[in-house]
Design a protein around this motif. Structure first.
Motif, mmCIF file in Angstrom:
data_model
loop_
_atom_site.group_PDB
_atom_site.id
_atom_site.type_symbol
_atom_site.label_atom_id
_atom_site.label_comp_id
_atom_site.label_asym_id
_atom_site.label_seq_id
_atom_site.Cartn_x
_atom_site.Cartn_y
_atom_site.Cartn_z
ATOM 1 N N TYR A 1 1.013 -1.195 -0.218
ATOM 2 C CA TYR A 1 -0.089 -0.041 0.077
ATOM 3 C C TYR A 1 0.856 1.299 0.120
ATOM 4 N N ALA A 2 2.084 1.207 -0.073
ATOM 5 C CA ALA A 2 2.983 2.339 -0.460
ATOM 6 C C ALA A 2 2.531 3.306 -1.458
ATOM 7 N N PRO A 3 2.668 4.579 -1.251
ATOM 8 C CA PRO A 3 2.280 5.371 -2.458
ATOM 9 C C PRO A 3 2.682 5.091 -3.916
ATOM 10 N N LYS A 4 4.115 4.525 -3.898
ATOM 11 C CA LYS A 4 4.766 4.159 -5.127
ATOM 12 C C LYS A 4 3.913 3.209 -5.936
ATOM 13 N N ASP A 5 3.808 2.259 -4.961
ATOM 14 C CA ASP A 5 2.828 1.085 -5.430
ATOM 15 C C ASP A 5 1.284 1.375 -5.853
ATOM 16 N N ALA B 1 -7.932 -1.196 4.729
ATOM 17 C CA ALA B 1 -7.061 -1.944 5.061
ATOM 18 C C ALA B 1 -6.113 -0.986 6.060
ATOM 19 N N PRO B 2 -5.908 -1.541 7.440
ATOM 20 C CA PRO B 2 -5.268 -0.852 8.257
ATOM 21 C C PRO B 2 -3.769 -0.143 7.732
ATOM 22 N N GLU B 3 -3.011 -1.322 6.851
ATOM 23 C CA GLU B 3 -1.735 -0.608 6.464
ATOM 24 C C GLU B 3 -1.867 0.382 5.396
ATOM 25 N N ALA B 4 -2.870 0.527 4.552
ATOM 26 C CA ALA B 4 -3.389 1.474 3.836
ATOM 27 C C ALA B 4 -3.502 2.909 4.548
ATOM 28 N N LEU B 5 -4.187 3.034 5.554
ATOM 29 C CA LEU B 5 -4.579 3.921 6.247
ATOM 30 C C LEU B 5 -3.244 4.482 6.910
ATOM 31 N N ARG B 6 -2.546 3.740 7.507
ATOM 32 C CA ARG B 6 -1.110 4.065 8.097
ATOM 33 C C ARG B 6 -0.446 4.638 7.066
ATOM 34 N N LEU B 7 0.065 4.208 5.852
ATOM 35 C CA LEU B 7 0.822 4.599 5.065
ATOM 36 C C LEU B 7 0.577 5.978 4.382
ATOM 37 N N ALA B 8 -0.933 5.857 4.269
ATOM 38 C CA ALA B 8 -1.542 7.278 3.561
ATOM 39 C C ALA B 8 -1.245 8.301 4.650
ATOM 40 N N ALA B 9 -1.708 8.309 5.830
ATOM 41 C CA ALA B 9 -1.503 9.085 6.952
ATOM 42 C C ALA B 9 -0.126 9.593 6.928
ATOM 43 N N GLU B 10 0.787 8.632 7.207
ATOM 44 C CA GLU B 10 2.239 8.886 7.042
ATOM 45 C C GLU B 10 2.955 9.783 5.980
#
Length: 277
Positions: free
Chosen positions: A86-90, A194-203
């Protein structure tokens, strides 16, 4: 958080699933018999394709095939593939994969979707014809405003210990004027993030650097459409970004953070006049 007033789907809008080399994505689409081009609409943080329902019929009537998606990690798309990242580059690579299926597209990114869309354009070779244009919809040049950063930090703290669905009572909008079916939809949509998607987007929204100069040299036609009043990115920052990009700038008074919902006709006019030019 994106805002929605209705989840009614017009008869002209179809629900589809788009298979790409990077997975399968849930989408809405609308199109005239002989489209003059294709637009890909990308929702923001905790958003979904439903955010663009007010735009789809009008954009199709103006002559464009339009496709609005749930990004990877959102609502009905979910993980999209067996080994999601879920990283922005992906997420940007997902947009490129979708464009490979759809053909050259007018890319429209709302809020965090603007961040991902900008990255997709920046990652393309200068000679690439994937992107017919890029419109940043209520997105600024860099990190979000300090009040928004503080809210995102609180969310990141909560995500460390609390399941996503259990956070809904703290995020639920005021019920006044919001139909019960919309509140039920918003609750379900939030729970499916997805929790990881929320986390990476927020960061990323907290730390995003200013990439304006790099975007200026991308070779893709650019526009900025910005609803006001706005707190996520200050209007002055968006206007200054548009000047630095030599991009068309349209301010939509009364549109707030979601002019696609509150002033859809003005957004349709801004997009189609830009695309037609």
């Amino acid at each position: 958080m994106s805002q929605i007033l209705s989840i009614a789907r017009p008869d002209s809008v179809r629900s589809v699933r788009l298979d790409t080399g990077r997975g399968t994505f849930a989408a809405f689409t609308a199109a005239p018999p002989a489209p003059r081009g294709t637009a890909l609409l990308v929702p923001g943080f905790n958003g979904s394709k439903e955010d663009f329902l007010p735009l789809l019929p009008g954009l199709a009537e103006a002559g464009y095939r339009v496709v609005a998606i749930d990004q990877r990690g959102q609502y009905e798309t979910g993980p999209a593939s067996k080994t999601p990242s879920y990283a922005p580059k992906d997420l940007a690579s997902d947009l490129t994969a979708l464009a490979e299926v759809l053909g050259p597209v007018h890319l429209v990114g709302h809020s965090y979707g603007g961040l991902v869309s900008r990255l997709a354009v920046l990652n393309a070779p200068s000679s690439d014809a994937t992107w017919a244009s890029l419109t940043l919809l209520n997105f600024g040049p860099a990190a979000v405003s300090e009040p928004t950063r503080e809210r995102l930090r609180l969310l990141l703290d909560a995500l460390r210990t609390t399941p996503v669905p259990d956070l809904w009572p703290f995020l639920r909008p005021e019920a006044g004027g919001v139909p019960e079916e919309v509140l039920a939809f918003l609750s379900d949509r939030w729970a499916r993030n997805a929790p990881e998607a929320l986390r990476l987007a927020a960061e990323q929204m907290i730390t995003e650097p200013d990439r304006t100069e790099a975007l200026r040299g991308c070779g893709t036609p650019l526009s900025v459409v910005f609803g006001t009043p706005e707190e996520t990115w200050p209007e002055r920052e968006a206007a200054a970004m548009a000047r630095r990009l030599d991009a068309r700038y349209t301010e939509i008074a009364g549109g707030g953070h979601s002019p696609n919902v509150y002033e859809p006709e003005a957004v349709i006019e801004a997009l189609t006049s830009f695309w037609n030019a």
